[in-house]
Design a protein around this motif. Structure first.
Motif, PDB file in Angstrom:
ATOM      1  N   MET A  87      76.128  75.856  73.820  1.00  0.00           N
ATOM      2  CA  MET A  87      75.772  77.339  73.527  1.00  0.00           C
ATOM      3  C   MET A  87      76.566  78.673  74.302  1.00  0.00           C
ATOM      4  SD  MET A  87      72.556  77.762  70.206  1.00  0.00           S
ATOM      5  CE  MET A  87      71.136  77.339  70.995  1.00  0.00           C
ATOM      6  N   ASN A  91      80.092  80.238  73.573  1.00  0.00           N
ATOM      7  CA  ASN A  91      79.653  82.244  73.492  1.00  0.00           C
ATOM      8  C   ASN A  91      80.420  83.077  74.743  1.00  0.00           C
ATOM      9  OD1 ASN A  91      78.551  84.769  72.385  1.00  0.00           O
ATOM     10  ND2 ASN A  91      77.537  84.345  73.463  1.00  0.00           N
ATOM     11  N   SER A 107      77.000  84.867  67.090  1.00  0.00           N
ATOM     12  CA  SER A 107      74.531  84.947  67.347  1.00  0.00           C
ATOM     13  C   SER A 107      73.811  83.813  67.455  1.00  0.00           C
ATOM     14  CB  SER A 107      74.578  85.668  65.335  1.00  0.00           C
ATOM     15  OG  SER A 107      73.128  85.559  65.533  1.00  0.00           O
ATOM     16  N   MET A 108      73.316  84.181  68.720  1.00  0.00           N
ATOM     17  CA  MET A 108      72.967  82.443  69.254  1.00  0.00           C
ATOM     18  C   MET A 108      71.069  82.733  68.564  1.00  0.00           C
ATOM     19  SD  MET A 108      74.930  81.075  71.720  1.00  0.00           S
ATOM     20  CE  MET A 108      73.834  82.009  73.277  1.00  0.00           C
ATOM     21  N   GLY A 109      71.227  83.267  67.615  1.00  0.00           N
ATOM     22  CA  GLY A 109      69.464  83.411  67.241  1.00  0.00           C
ATOM     23  C   GLY A 109      69.158  82.424  66.329  1.00  0.00           C
ATOM     24  N   ASN A 110      67.816  82.520  65.898  1.00  0.00           N
ATOM     25  CA  ASN A 110      67.633  81.218  64.777  1.00  0.00           C
ATOM     26  C   ASN A 110      67.633  81.624  63.642  1.00  0.00           C
ATOM     27  OD1 ASN A 110      65.498  80.019  67.580  1.00  0.00           O
ATOM     28  ND2 ASN A 110      63.750  81.465  66.874  1.00  0.00           N
ATOM     29  N   GLN A 111      68.432  82.932  62.742  1.00  0.00           N
ATOM     30  CA  GLN A 111      68.884  82.458  61.975  1.00  0.00           C
ATOM     31  C   GLN A 111      70.133  83.726  61.545  1.00  0.00           C
ATOM     32  OE1 GLN A 111      65.356  85.621  60.256  1.00  0.00           O
ATOM     33  NE2 GLN A 111      64.171  84.279  59.649  1.00  0.00           N
ATOM     34  N   THR A 113      72.890  82.224  62.328  1.00  0.00           N
ATOM     35  CA  THR A 113      73.477  81.261  63.845  1.00  0.00           C
ATOM     36  C   THR A 113      74.993  81.268  63.445  1.00  0.00           C
ATOM     37  OG1 THR A 113      73.426  80.603  66.282  1.00  0.00           O
ATOM     38  CG2 THR A 113      72.794  79.350  63.639  1.00  0.00           C
ATOM     39  N   ASP A 114      75.980  81.669  64.912  1.00  0.00           N
ATOM     40  CA  ASP A 114      77.163  81.272  64.761  1.00  0.00           C
ATOM     41  C   ASP A 114      77.590  80.188  65.792  1.00  0.00           C
ATOM     42  OD1 ASP A 114      77.895  83.449  63.019  1.00  0.00           O
ATOM     43  OD2 ASP A 114      77.642  84.483  65.325  1.00  0.00           O
ATOM     44  N   GLU A 116      75.696  75.981  65.392  1.00  0.00           N
ATOM     45  CA  GLU A 116      75.384  74.898  65.426  1.00  0.00           C
ATOM     46  C   GLU A 116      75.187  73.476  66.053  1.00  0.00           C
ATOM     47  OE1 GLU A 116      74.070  72.566  61.054  1.00  0.00           O
ATOM     48  OE2 GLU A 116      75.919  74.013  60.389  1.00  0.00           O
TER      49      GLU A 116
END
Length: 391
Positions: A87, A91, A107-111, A113-114, A116
């Motif tokens: 990831m 990025n 976005s690499m957060g838990n919600q 996310t961009d 996978e």
């Protein structure tokens, strides 16, 4: 007659003035339409260019992230941080590209996310990424967004006259590589070959090694591309001599014509398996749906190929794993159940029997002309196809 001519000229001049006035009005209307069309085309062109830039960025980030998965496995990175490294790489590569004159963030957060990561059951572009590692393809999906809430919309210029300041855009790209390999197709005509050694190892020895058994006395130095003494976390095993259960046979298999000569084996060690070898084999080099195939045995590794084996120390190859063997010597038949990636570490085929060895360790291998397996069983270890863009 002389009185009528001036009246005719006057009327003609009046009509001409009317036509000129109408032409000016028409020209103004047409210019307005043309300018509107030009303005519209400028906005549409900018949207198309921005989408192309986003597609390029998503492709580059997905490819880099997927290759990082392979690189991390080579470096023996702990499984818990392999995904994070992939990831981070995706990025970073996205940040080196420009979309609408600025580098997009992922976005690499838990919600929401961009990025996978997971596995694919096939290379169908619409397949969902799942967490089940028994699926044959390791995959990463990258989403590049230009929205009002993230990275900003694609700015519009002339459309602002109509109250439209920007447009949302979301582009996805998926890269994948096969991690379950059940066999190999022909490399085709020419110089292409399959990097497979004609030596098999028994399943019990292989499983014990990858579960942590055996010594750890060698390591591969990637900076010098040489094998040196020292630990690297990968266990090792002696490919020869190994008791195969078949007297007179030490695990050499015929991938080609029956009773391969020492010259044939030497060539395959250095150059790999050719398309002609596969033709002479007379059957696909692919495990059946039941997970097995049979290869005829040869008399074994001999000092006649020590120079060739020594020449590939430090290099990676693929070898078959067998579950059982029947008959003896040249009549031996090996039941092959898996393909595995290995690195050759050290070779000694002269002197006393107890000092002879061909030391190997598990090592990731990129293989072409692969036939992917499915999720029904483990077809291979440490073998991957090249990374490809799926979508």
């Amino acid at each position: 007659m002389f009185l009528r001519q001036p009246l005719f000229d006057i009327a003609r001049r009046k009509n001409s003035k009317r036509r000129k006035g109408a032409a000016i009005v028409l020209a103004v209307v047409l210019m307005t339409v043309l300018i509107s069309m030009l303005a519209f085309s400028v906005d549409i062109g900018f949207i198309a260019t921005s989408k192309s830039e986003a597609r390029r960025t998503a492709d580059a980030a997905a490819l880099a992230g997927c290759w990082q998965l392979f690189d991390s496995s080579i470096q023996n990175v702990d499984a818990g941080i392999i995904d994070q490294q992939a990831m981070t790489t995706a990025n970073a590569i996205a940040g080196l590209n420009s979309v609408c004159n600025s580098a997009p963030s992922l976005s690499m957060g838990n919600q929401d996310t961009d990025i996978e990561l997971g596995y694919l059951s096939s290379l169908d572009g619409n397949a969902s990424i799942v967490a089940d590692p028994s699926n044959p393809y390791r995959a990463i999906r990258v989403k590049v967004r230009k929205t009002e809430s993230f990275n900003g919309q694609i700015p519009l210029f002339f459309a602002r006259v109509f109250g439209q300041n920007g447009r949302d855009m979301v582009v996805e790209s998926t890269a994948a590589m096969a991690s379950q390999i059940k066999g190999f197709g022909s490399p085709g005509e020419g110089s292409g070959t399959l990097s497979i050694l004609p030596f098999a190892i028994d399943e019990a020895t292989w499983n014990e090694m990858i579960s942590g058994g055996g010594a750890d006395n060698f390591r591969f130095d990637s900076n010098t591309s040489r094998v040196v003494n020292g630990s690297d976390g990968f266990r090792e095993v002696n490919l020869y001599p190994q008791g195969t259960g078949s007297p007179g046979n030490r695990g050499t298999v015929d991938i080609g014509k029956e009773n391969n000569s020492t010259a044939d084996i030497a060539r395959q060690i250095v150059d790999g398996i050719s398309s002609e070898d596969l033709l002479l084999l007379g059957k696909p080099l692919v495990l059946s749906d039941s997970g097995t195939m049979t290869l005829n045995g040869d008399t074994g590794i001999s000092a006649g190929v020590k120079d060739e084996l020594t020449s590939i120390i430090g290099q990676t190859r693929i070898i078959p794993v067998f579950s059982s063997v029947t008959a003896n010597g040249n009549n031996a038949n090996y039941t092959i159940v898996r393909w595995v990636g290995i690195r050759v570490l050290a070779v000694k085929l002269t002197g006393a029997m107890n000092s002879k060895h061909v030391m190997i360790q598990p090592a990731p291998v990129i293989a072409r002309n692969i036939v992917p397996g499915d999720s029904t069983r483990t077809w291979s270890d440490s073998i991957f196809s090249p990374v490809v863009l799926v979508k």
